[in-house]
Design a protein around this motif. Structure first.
Motif, PDB file in Angstrom:
ATOM      1  N   THR A 119      -9.741  -0.168 -27.092  1.00 19.34           N
ATOM      2  CA  THR A 119      -8.344  -0.406 -27.466  1.00 19.34           C
ATOM      3  C   THR A 119      -8.112  -0.154 -28.950  1.00 19.34           C
ATOM      4  OG1 THR A 119      -8.198  -2.079 -25.733  1.00 19.34           O
ATOM      5  CG2 THR A 119      -6.492  -2.103 -27.415  1.00 19.34           C
ATOM      6  N   ALA A 120      -9.001  -0.704 -29.785  1.00 22.59           N
ATOM      7  CA  ALA A 120      -8.845  -0.538 -31.235  1.00 22.59           C
ATOM      8  C   ALA A 120      -9.002   0.927 -31.638  1.00 22.59           C
ATOM      9  CB  ALA A 120      -9.878  -1.395 -31.965  1.00 22.59           C
ATOM     10  N   SER A 121      -9.894   1.647 -30.987  1.00 24.24           N
ATOM     11  CA  SER A 121     -10.114   3.059 -31.320  1.00 24.24           C
ATOM     12  C   SER A 121      -8.899   3.911 -30.976  1.00 24.24           C
ATOM     13  CB  SER A 121     -11.346   3.587 -30.573  1.00 24.24           C
ATOM     14  OG  SER A 121     -12.512   2.897 -30.956  1.00 24.24           O
ATOM     15  N   LEU A 178     -11.368   0.592 -37.706  1.00 26.51           N
ATOM     16  CA  LEU A 178     -11.038  -0.195 -36.518  1.00 26.51           C
ATOM     17  C   LEU A 178     -10.788  -1.652 -36.903  1.00 26.51           C
ATOM     18  CD1 LEU A 178     -13.813   1.195 -34.113  1.00 26.51           C
ATOM     19  CD2 LEU A 178     -11.545   2.133 -34.570  1.00 26.51           C
ATOM     20  N   GLN A 233      -8.509  -3.643 -36.088  1.00 21.86           N
ATOM     21  CA  GLN A 233      -7.946  -4.484 -35.020  1.00 21.86           C
ATOM     22  C   GLN A 233      -8.965  -4.780 -33.920  1.00 21.86           C
ATOM     23  OE1 GLN A 233      -5.095  -5.988 -34.653  1.00 21.86           O
ATOM     24  NE2 GLN A 233      -3.550  -5.004 -35.915  1.00 21.86           N
ATOM     25  N   ARG A 234     -10.250  -4.399 -34.152  1.00 29.67           N
ATOM     26  CA  ARG A 234     -11.236  -4.553 -33.091  1.00 29.67           C
ATOM     27  C   ARG A 234     -11.391  -6.005 -32.667  1.00 29.67           C
ATOM     28  NH1 ARG A 234     -16.968  -4.722 -32.629  1.00 29.67           N
ATOM     29  NH2 ARG A 234     -17.193  -4.842 -34.885  1.00 29.67           N
ATOM     30  N   ALA A 257      -8.249  -7.104 -30.869  1.00 33.56           N
ATOM     31  CA  ALA A 257      -8.191  -6.455 -29.554  1.00 33.56           C
ATOM     32  C   ALA A 257      -9.160  -7.128 -28.589  1.00 33.56           C
ATOM     33  CB  ALA A 257      -8.525  -4.972 -29.691  1.00 33.56           C
ATOM     34  N   GLY A 275      -0.201  -1.718 -32.001  1.00 38.01           N
ATOM     35  CA  GLY A 275      -1.444  -2.348 -32.429  1.00 38.01           C
ATOM     36  C   GLY A 275      -1.263  -3.773 -32.923  1.00 38.01           C
ATOM     37  N   TYR A 297      -2.169  -6.696 -32.143  1.00 35.44           N
ATOM     38  CA  TYR A 297      -3.080  -7.598 -31.443  1.00 35.44           C
ATOM     39  C   TYR A 297      -3.300  -8.881 -32.239  1.00 35.44           C
ATOM     40  CZ  TYR A 297      -4.019  -3.476 -28.649  1.00 35.44           C
ATOM     41  OH  TYR A 297      -3.876  -2.383 -27.841  1.00 35.44           O
TER      42      TYR A 297
END
Length: 504
Positions: A62-64, A221, A223-224, A227, A369, A371
């Motif tokens: 998702t983050a990617s 990334l 937001q990893r 996410a 994004g 998240y």
């Protein structure tokens, strides 16, 4: 261009969901009749536990996808390679962790189900069912991320459709020849995993500049972690029911899980059909947001939500009236447990409605994004689901966990609508709520009518399909007319948008 890509993705994903629906309906019935409800319940239960272990993916995909929107829009090949290199690295780590967790599950799961089935077969099934996910981690995930972010998810959808069809054919042939269940799953899974080769060939030909071994850029990334949190919540809310039934029901847990699984076949098929719209649109919205095209976002979202609400209302009407006759026909040769449960069918219909009500707003949140910004709301959803389900499961069984899910979906869906209106598609709340109320009132009226028109004791799928077609057409006409009268300009804008996509 964006509209054409979105249309390709939507069509491919709708076709994929039809194929998956066909597979999800056909194969479990073969497994139940050939191996019993206990084995079917075990397969359903193991898949839900594997979904929990899939959290090892840690939000990488998702983050990617979100991180790739901007560099792909700017054709920054170096940045794209750096992000994908980091993605590959994270996926490999996740794959190792997932493998360790699967081995732990394979050891403990037979103990968890009180040895209702042969332990060796159960452990082997855990490993077989986990194998396709391992291939995703180590090989396929990085390619899927790229294609999704670049609005070419239709390629993966087409290849997956082919793999699913082959899976159906191989499985039925093996069952017909009385092959042991674990071998059926092993061979079918092996055939299905061959899709990796086709995806890899396409990506290497389409993107000759691709370099997964470039200097990785993990900071791309950010937001990893957020996410991952949303991923954890999604897994908890969508899979807690089966896990709690397996652990807390007791001696006949697999039989109850099999009952849940049959109703969930219908719910899952409907959900996948509805989310097939978003799978084709999220990347397009992501590009619009990354470029700051607010007016385009507002108009596109209005059309998307307008048609989505109509489709959802039609689907809910059909599901509410047809789910019990379907279950009755589907399980007519099964006598080891009672499958026809009207309350369960009604609760599943409510769940599908509330779960999908949020999808338009959630599409924009994912595309933007957001998240981290919505993490606390997601946590609250999971807490509501778990607490209510545990409190009610002892007295109400399956119905108890379904009520827990309804409470959590109800809260989160309306929260998504409010958040989207406040921070992303500004001031969309009034229009969204008017659409919801309009279609909800019509759903109630048509649902009461459909229960009296559709016999709940149908005995053949032919009659079931006839009633489904009639009800579907009637609902489409009525919802189409009401929504056209309420918003004629929106309907005309949608028609012109579709016309431009088809003819240009």
């Amino acid at each position: 261009m964006r509209s054409k890509q979105a249309m390709k993705n939507m069509i491919a994903n709708v076709f994929l969901q039809i194929v998956i629906f066909t597979s999800g309906i056909i194969l479990p019935r073969f497994f139940m009749e050939a191996y019993g409800s206990g084995v079917n319940g075990m397969i359903t239960s193991v898949n839900q536990f594997l979904a929990y272990l899939g959290l090892a993916e840690a939000g990488v995909g998702t983050a990617s996808v979100v991180a790739l929107y901007s560099p792909l829009a700017c054709d920054d090949k170096e940045e794209v390679n750096s992000i994908l290199s980091a993605t590959r690295k994270f996926y490999n780590r996740s794959g190792v962790l997932f493998l360790v967790l699967v081995l732990v599950l394979a050891f403990f799961y037979p103990i968890l189900i009180s040895r209702q089935l042969d332990s060796g077969m159960v452990r082997g099934m855990v490993l077989v069912l986990a194998s396709s996910t391992l291939v995703d981690y180590f090989f396929l995930g990085k390619y899927r991320v790229l294609l999704t972010a670049n609005q070419e998810g239709y390629v993966v959808a087409i290849i997956q459709s082919i793999g699913t069809v082959v899976n159906i054919i191989v499985s039925i042939l093996l069952i017909y020849h009385h092959t042991p269940v674990i071998l059926v799953k092993a061979v079918a899974t092996g055939v299905y995993m061959l899709r990796l080769i086709l995806v890899r060939i396409y990506v290497r030909k389409r993107y000759p500049h691709l370099n997964f071994k470039a200097a990785p850029k993990p900071e791309a990334l950010p937001q990893r972690g957020a996410a991952l949190l949303h991923q954890v919540v999604g897994v908890i809310v969508n899979n807690t029911d089966v896990v709690l039934l397996t652990i807390l029901i007791g001696q006949n847990s697999l039989l109850e899980v099999s009952v849940y699984g049959v109703y969930n076949l219908v719910a899952t098929a409907v959900n996948m059909f509805m989310t097939s719209f978003t799978n084709g649109l999220t990347a397009g919205f992501g590009e619009v947001i990354s470029k700051g095209e607010d007016e385009t976002l507002e108009k596109s979202y209005a059309s998307y939500e307008y048609v989505y609400m109509i489709v959802l209302a039609i689907v809910v009407i059909c599901m509410g009236a047809l789910i019990l006759p379907f279950v009755s026909i589907y399980t007519k040769n099964m006598s080891d447990v009672s499958y026809v449960r009207p309350v369960v069918g009604f609760l599943f219909t409510v769940i599908v409605f509330l779960q999908n009500l949020r999808i338009p707003g959630l599409t924009i949140i994912c595309a933007a994004g957001h998240y981290k910004e919505t993490r606390y709301q997601a946590i609250a959803e999971a807490v509501i689901n778990i607490v209510v389900s545990i409190l009610l499961i002892g007295k109400l069984g399956i119905s108890g966990v379904l009520i827990g899910t309804i409470c959590s979906y109800g809260y989160r869906s309306f929260d998504v609508i409010l958040y989207n209106s406040k921070y992303l598609v500004r001031n969309s709340r009034k229009k969204t709520m008017s659409r919801f109320l309009r279609n909800f009132v019509l759903i109630i009226l048509l649902m009461m009518l459909s229960w009296s028109l559709v016999p709940q004791n149908l005995t053949s799928f032919i009659m079931w399909f006839i009633y489904a077609i009639i009800l579907g057409l009637l609902s489409t006409v009525l919802f189409g007319i009401v929504n056209y009268i309420a918003e004629p300009n929106e309907c005309k804008d949608l028609y012109m948008r579709i016309k431009r996509v088809i003819w240009h």
